[in-house]
Design an enzyme around this catalytic site. Sequence first.
Site, mmCIF file in Angstrom:
data_model
loop_
_atom_site.group_PDB
_atom_site.id
_atom_site.type_symbol
_atom_site.label_atom_id
_atom_site.label_comp_id
_atom_site.label_asym_id
_atom_site.label_seq_id
_atom_site.Cartn_x
_atom_site.Cartn_y
_atom_site.Cartn_z
ATOM 1 N N ARG A 162 0.832 -1.219 0.000
ATOM 2 C CA ARG A 162 0.000 0.000 0.000
ATOM 3 C C ARG A 162 0.866 1.269 0.000
ATOM 4 O O ARG A 162 0.534 2.268 0.629
ATOM 5 C CB ARG A 162 -0.962 0.033 1.198
ATOM 6 C CG ARG A 162 -1.921 -1.119 1.274
ATOM 7 C CD ARG A 162 -2.908 -1.131 0.110
ATOM 8 N NE ARG A 162 -3.657 -2.365 0.115
ATOM 9 C CZ ARG A 162 -3.226 -3.500 -0.436
ATOM 10 N NH1 ARG A 162 -2.069 -3.534 -1.086
ATOM 11 N NH2 ARG A 162 -3.935 -4.590 -0.378
ATOM 12 N N SER A 236 -10.686 -0.698 3.833
ATOM 13 C CA SER A 236 -9.827 -0.878 5.017
ATOM 14 C C SER A 236 -9.299 0.481 5.470
ATOM 15 O O SER A 236 -8.677 1.182 4.671
ATOM 16 C CB SER A 236 -8.635 -1.766 4.690
ATOM 17 O OG SER A 236 -9.084 -2.982 4.168
ATOM 18 N N GLU A 332 -4.393 3.615 6.382
ATOM 19 C CA GLU A 332 -4.241 3.433 4.937
ATOM 20 C C GLU A 332 -4.913 4.598 4.200
ATOM 21 O O GLU A 332 -4.451 5.052 3.164
ATOM 22 C CB GLU A 332 -4.894 2.101 4.532
ATOM 23 C CG GLU A 332 -4.812 1.805 3.061
ATOM 24 C CD GLU A 332 -5.458 0.468 2.673
ATOM 25 O OE1 GLU A 332 -5.233 -0.538 3.373
ATOM 26 O OE2 GLU A 332 -6.203 0.455 1.680
HETATM 27 C C1 LIG Z 1 -15.544 -0.559 -0.365
HETATM 28 C C2 LIG Z 1 -14.079 -0.278 -0.638
HETATM 29 C C3 LIG Z 1 -13.208 -1.343 -0.843
HETATM 30 C C4 LIG Z 1 -11.852 -1.110 -1.091
HETATM 31 N N1 LIG Z 1 -11.040 -2.182 -1.303
HETATM 32 C C5 LIG Z 1 -9.724 -2.003 -1.572
HETATM 33 C C6 LIG Z 1 -8.870 -3.115 -1.825
HETATM 34 O O1 LIG Z 1 -9.307 -4.270 -1.833
HETATM 35 N N2 LIG Z 1 -7.558 -2.875 -2.066
HETATM 36 C C7 LIG Z 1 -7.055 -1.605 -2.093
HETATM 37 O O2 LIG Z 1 -5.842 -1.477 -2.317
HETATM 38 N N3 LIG Z 1 -7.837 -0.527 -1.874
HETATM 39 C C8 LIG Z 1 -9.155 -0.686 -1.616
HETATM 40 N N4 LIG Z 1 -9.972 0.400 -1.382
HETATM 41 C C9 LIG Z 1 -9.385 1.753 -1.383
HETATM 42 C C10 LIG Z 1 -9.552 2.520 -2.733
HETATM 43 O O3 LIG Z 1 -10.522 1.927 -3.533
HETATM 44 C C11 LIG Z 1 -8.236 2.576 -3.511
HETATM 45 O O4 LIG Z 1 -7.215 3.139 -2.731
HETATM 46 C C12 LIG Z 1 -8.375 3.383 -4.812
HETATM 47 O O5 LIG Z 1 -7.228 3.220 -5.605
HETATM 48 C C13 LIG Z 1 -8.604 4.865 -4.563
HETATM 49 O O6 LIG Z 1 -8.907 5.441 -5.813
HETATM 50 P P1 LIG Z 1 -9.624 6.847 -5.914
HETATM 51 O O7 LIG Z 1 -9.628 7.236 -7.346
HETATM 52 O O8 LIG Z 1 -10.937 6.799 -5.248
HETATM 53 O O9 LIG Z 1 -8.612 7.758 -5.116
HETATM 54 P P2 LIG Z 1 -8.947 9.057 -4.210
HETATM 55 O O10 LIG Z 1 -9.589 8.606 -2.962
HETATM 56 O O11 LIG Z 1 -9.667 10.072 -5.041
HETATM 57 O O12 LIG Z 1 -7.483 9.568 -3.938
HETATM 58 C C14 LIG Z 1 -6.610 8.816 -3.119
HETATM 59 C C15 LIG Z 1 -5.255 9.546 -3.052
HETATM 60 O O13 LIG Z 1 -4.652 9.545 -4.327
HETATM 61 C C16 LIG Z 1 -4.476 10.880 -4.818
HETATM 62 N N5 LIG Z 1 -4.775 10.794 -6.247
HETATM 63 C C17 LIG Z 1 -5.922 10.328 -6.824
HETATM 64 N N6 LIG Z 1 -5.805 10.343 -8.159
HETATM 65 C C18 LIG Z 1 -4.588 10.858 -8.427
HETATM 66 C C19 LIG Z 1 -3.859 11.134 -9.644
HETATM 67 N N7 LIG Z 1 -4.377 10.903 -10.855
HETATM 68 N N8 LIG Z 1 -2.609 11.651 -9.553
HETATM 69 C C20 LIG Z 1 -2.061 11.904 -8.338
HETATM 70 N N9 LIG Z 1 -2.693 11.673 -7.163
HETATM 71 C C21 LIG Z 1 -3.926 11.144 -7.219
HETATM 72 C C22 LIG Z 1 -5.423 11.737 -4.014
HETATM 73 O O14 LIG Z 1 -4.960 13.075 -3.925
HETATM 74 C C23 LIG Z 1 -5.388 11.028 -2.669
HETATM 75 O O15 LIG Z 1 -4.256 11.390 -1.936
HETATM 76 C C24 LIG Z 1 -11.347 0.208 -1.131
HETATM 77 C C25 LIG Z 1 -12.232 1.276 -0.928
HETATM 78 C C26 LIG Z 1 -13.584 1.041 -0.695
HETATM 79 C C27 LIG Z 1 -14.519 2.204 -0.516
#
Ligand SMILES: Cc1cc2nc3c(=O)[nH]c(=O)nc-3n(C[C@H](O)[C@H](O)[C@H](O)COP(=O)(O)OP(=O)(O)OC[C@H]3O[C@@H](n4cnc5c(N)ncnc54)[C@H](O)[C@@H]3O)c2cc1C
Length: 336
Positions: A162, A236, A332
């Site tokens: 992570r 998580s 995380e």
């Molecule tokens: C129900 C649920 C289940 C999940 N299961 C998992 C799992 O099994 N495994 C796992 O690893 N994660 C899991 N996650 C966490 C999440 O889905 C991941 O971390 C995902 O990659 C976040 O993507 P996002 O676009 O929503 O990021 P955001 O929440 O929008 O951003 C996360 C971070 O990344 C930065 N960011 C976003 N996009 C960019 C970009 N293009 N360039 C630079 N910085 C950027 C943001 O500024 C922030 O700091 C889960 C979440 C939920 C709600």
Amino acid sequence: MQIQENISLRPYNTFGIDINARYFVTFTNNDELEELTADASRLPTLILGGGSNILFTKDYDGLVLKNEIKGIAELHEDSEYVYVKAGAGENWHQFVLHCIQRNWAGVENLSLIPGSVGASPMQNIGAYGVEIDDIFWDLEAYHINERKIVTFTRSDCEFGYRESVFKKKYKDQFVILNVTFRLRKKPRFNTSYGAIEQELERMGVRDLSIKAISDAVINIRSSKLPNPEEIGNAGSFFKNPSVSNEQYTRLKSAYENIAAYPNANGTIKLAAGWLIEQCGWKGFRKGDTGCHAKQALVLVNYGNATGREKYQLSEEILQRVKEKFGVTLEREVNII
Ligand SMILES: Cc1cc2nc3c(=O)[nH]c(=O)nc-3n(C[C@H](O)[C@H](O)[C@H](O)COP(=O)(O)OP(=O)(O)OC[C@H]3O[C@@H](n4cnc5c(N)ncnc54)[C@H](O)[C@@H]3O)c2cc1C
């Protein structure tokens, strides 16, 4: 591009926290991003994908840039692999389905993870024995201050559990524009993790395929994890902590059923959900904040919890786990 002022970010974060951004804008290509970040004396900026790994604890006094760069393209192929480039603003799960339809293997275990393609390398997303690290080829990212596009190879990203350079030394410096994945033309099935095999059996699957694995993962995840559209959450909340072998031996003698897995480097990874559950948090609810009834590791918003309440709950969980087990949890989720 239309910059909006004082808008609620509630629809843009899966916790459903109702805070305001001073300014908010979506961008769909690099030129727009360059224009939006051109002013050196600009306000603080936050790059937003699907908002599924963020906890907002207060109003954001700056400019939120929502990444909507789209497009999926097959770049080239060799005898074993196909190289596929996806825009950072593509939805991760839709990208997974796109690959499965074309029989491009490697992403199937990562089905149904919320969020965008662009955020997937940020924390090297992983599930069911597979991480981005396993399928990553390279990415292009825009350096906001130096105003240039940089290519990052797999080793440049320094992926860990992570973790990546984008969460550490390059935090808040780059905007990921697109990611290229190297996917297998002939699948190598990975069904040994979690309950995938039992689920495939329950589904009556005889001929294993990446589609069957994806469906099994979707079924398992849907039965275990709360759907953010129904109950606000960010998956998580904490990472699984690693401890030394000695500390693990001590814990094991006190807690026979402790959930643990060996790491390649000789340390032992503990299941954060188990530790939190043992402290009595599973199903905990105070007002609209709490821990999910099926998985203590998932903090939830039952309606109108504030980000501060959620953060405070995470502090209490950290303290209790530290007191009971001597283990320090690490969040995380990104706290803003
Ligand atoms: C129900 C649920 C289940 C999940 N299961 C998992 C799992 O099994 N495994 C796992 O690893 N994660 C899991 N996650 C966490 C999440 O889905 C991941 O971390 C995902 O990659 C976040 O993507 P996002 O676009 O929503 O990021 P955001 O929440 O929008 O951003 C996360 C971070 O990344 C930065 N960011 C976003 N996009 C960019 C970009 N293009 N360039 C630079 N910085 C950027 C943001 O500024 C922030 O700091 C889960 C979440 C939920 C709600």
